[in-house]
Write a protein that holds these residues in place. Structure first.
Motif, mmCIF file in Angstrom:
data_model
loop_
_atom_site.group_PDB
_atom_site.id
_atom_site.type_symbol
_atom_site.label_atom_id
_atom_site.label_comp_id
_atom_site.label_asym_id
_atom_site.label_seq_id
_atom_site.Cartn_x
_atom_site.Cartn_y
_atom_site.Cartn_z
ATOM 1 N N MET A 125 0.842 -1.189 0.000
ATOM 2 C CA MET A 125 0.000 0.000 0.000
ATOM 3 C C MET A 125 0.883 1.247 0.000
ATOM 4 O O MET A 125 1.935 1.278 0.641
ATOM 5 C CB MET A 125 -0.903 0.001 1.239
ATOM 6 N N SER A 129 -2.683 5.839 0.953
ATOM 7 C CA SER A 129 -3.729 4.838 1.192
ATOM 8 C C SER A 129 -3.675 4.333 2.623
ATOM 9 O O SER A 129 -4.713 4.134 3.275
ATOM 10 C CB SER A 129 -3.574 3.671 0.216
ATOM 11 N N ARG A 132 -5.175 7.061 4.940
ATOM 12 C CA ARG A 132 -6.642 7.135 4.876
ATOM 13 C C ARG A 132 -7.288 5.932 5.570
ATOM 14 O O ARG A 132 -8.222 6.084 6.357
ATOM 15 C CB ARG A 132 -7.109 7.194 3.419
ATOM 16 N N ARG A 133 -6.791 4.752 5.250
ATOM 17 C CA ARG A 133 -7.392 3.538 5.793
ATOM 18 C C ARG A 133 -7.162 3.423 7.295
ATOM 19 O O ARG A 133 -8.076 3.046 8.038
ATOM 20 C CB ARG A 133 -6.800 2.323 5.074
#
Length: 265
Positions: A125, A129, A132-133
């Protein structure tokens, strides 16, 4: 005895229309062991299910989950994975699978945020990303305010929630859970189970084992009971209870596996 809601039946019917994992004749024997830990286990798990695997200590539960999550190799048999009826190729399986182990897979001297960044990087990742996750998961599991504290300062319940986040950072479609609520406080257990229901309703299939059978009875759609490496029962919880004259999942497992202690297993 567990009563299924009409919505549960509709959901299970939809899920069981497509196979997720097809296990055929899987055997496993550990080095220097005199007997197989798994003895020709065959099982189908369906998309969208919350499937539980239960049995006494040493029955083979963790071995089976470890094999299905590609942590442990098996000796004989076959395991096939599917998505929407289509086979998943070997290289793609890693991205589809999340694993939440009983033993905490965390680095105590790193912060929670650093831990999750590390696990996200293992799944290739990018930094944006992961950011955010991880924010989404920290918010949902109540760790946002302590995400920059070192994990060694966390309580047992906080570590279990972080352990769950580590298994979900890459948005797996299949999540394996080995004793995800062991040793946690009531609030953390409730938060974990509520969250598992939420992600299952959003499409994540759950394969779960626990010694908390009252908890499992509320969470799972179908269960398999394993003993001495053999799958001895599998089906909808209500059907298995009725067929075996059991009032609850604890009674069912005892009826099927006996009352003897397994201290030497």
């Amino acid at each position: 005895m567990k009563k299924a809601r009409s919505g549960d039946f509709q959901k299970l019917s939809r899920a069981m229309s497509k196979v997720l994992i097809d296990i055929e004749g899987v055997k496993k024997r550990y080095a220097k062991a005199s007997e197989d830990s798994l003895k020709s286990v065959s099982l189908k798990i369906f998309e969208g299910e919350k499937f539980g695997i239960f049995g006494p200590n040493g029955a083979g539960k963790t071995t089976l989950i470890s094999i299905l999550s590609h942590i442990l190799p098996f000796d004989k048999g076959s395991i096939s994975y599917y998505s929407n009826g289509n086979p998943i190729d070997f290289k793609s399986i890693k991205q589809c699978i999340g694993f939440v182990p009983q033993d905490l897979a965390l680095y105590d001297d790193l912060t929670a945020r650093q831990n999750i960044s590390y696990f996200g990087a293992l799944y290739n990742m990018d930094a944006a990303s992961i950011k955010r996750r991880s924010k989404e998961l920290f918010d949902l599991l109540g760790l946002s305010g302590v995400a920059d504290k070192k994990v060694r300062t966390y309580s047992g319940g906080m570590k279990r929630r972080l352990n769950l986040i580590a298994g979900l950072i890459h948005r797996p479609s299949i999540l394996f859970l080995d004793e995800p609520t062991v040793g946690v406080d009531i609030q953390s257990r409730n938060a974990i189970l509520t969250f598992l229901d939420r992600i299952n309703s959003q499409g994540t299939s759950l394969i779960y084992t626990s010694h908390h059978l009252d908890e499992a009875e509320k969470l799972c759609d179908r269960v398999g009971v394993i003993d001495y490496g053999e799958l001895i029962a599998v089906g909808n919880i209500s059907d298995l209870l009725n067929d075996n004259g059991a009032e609850n999942l604890t009674q069912l497992v005892i009826k099927l596996t006996g009352k003897e202690f397994r201290d030497n297993v």
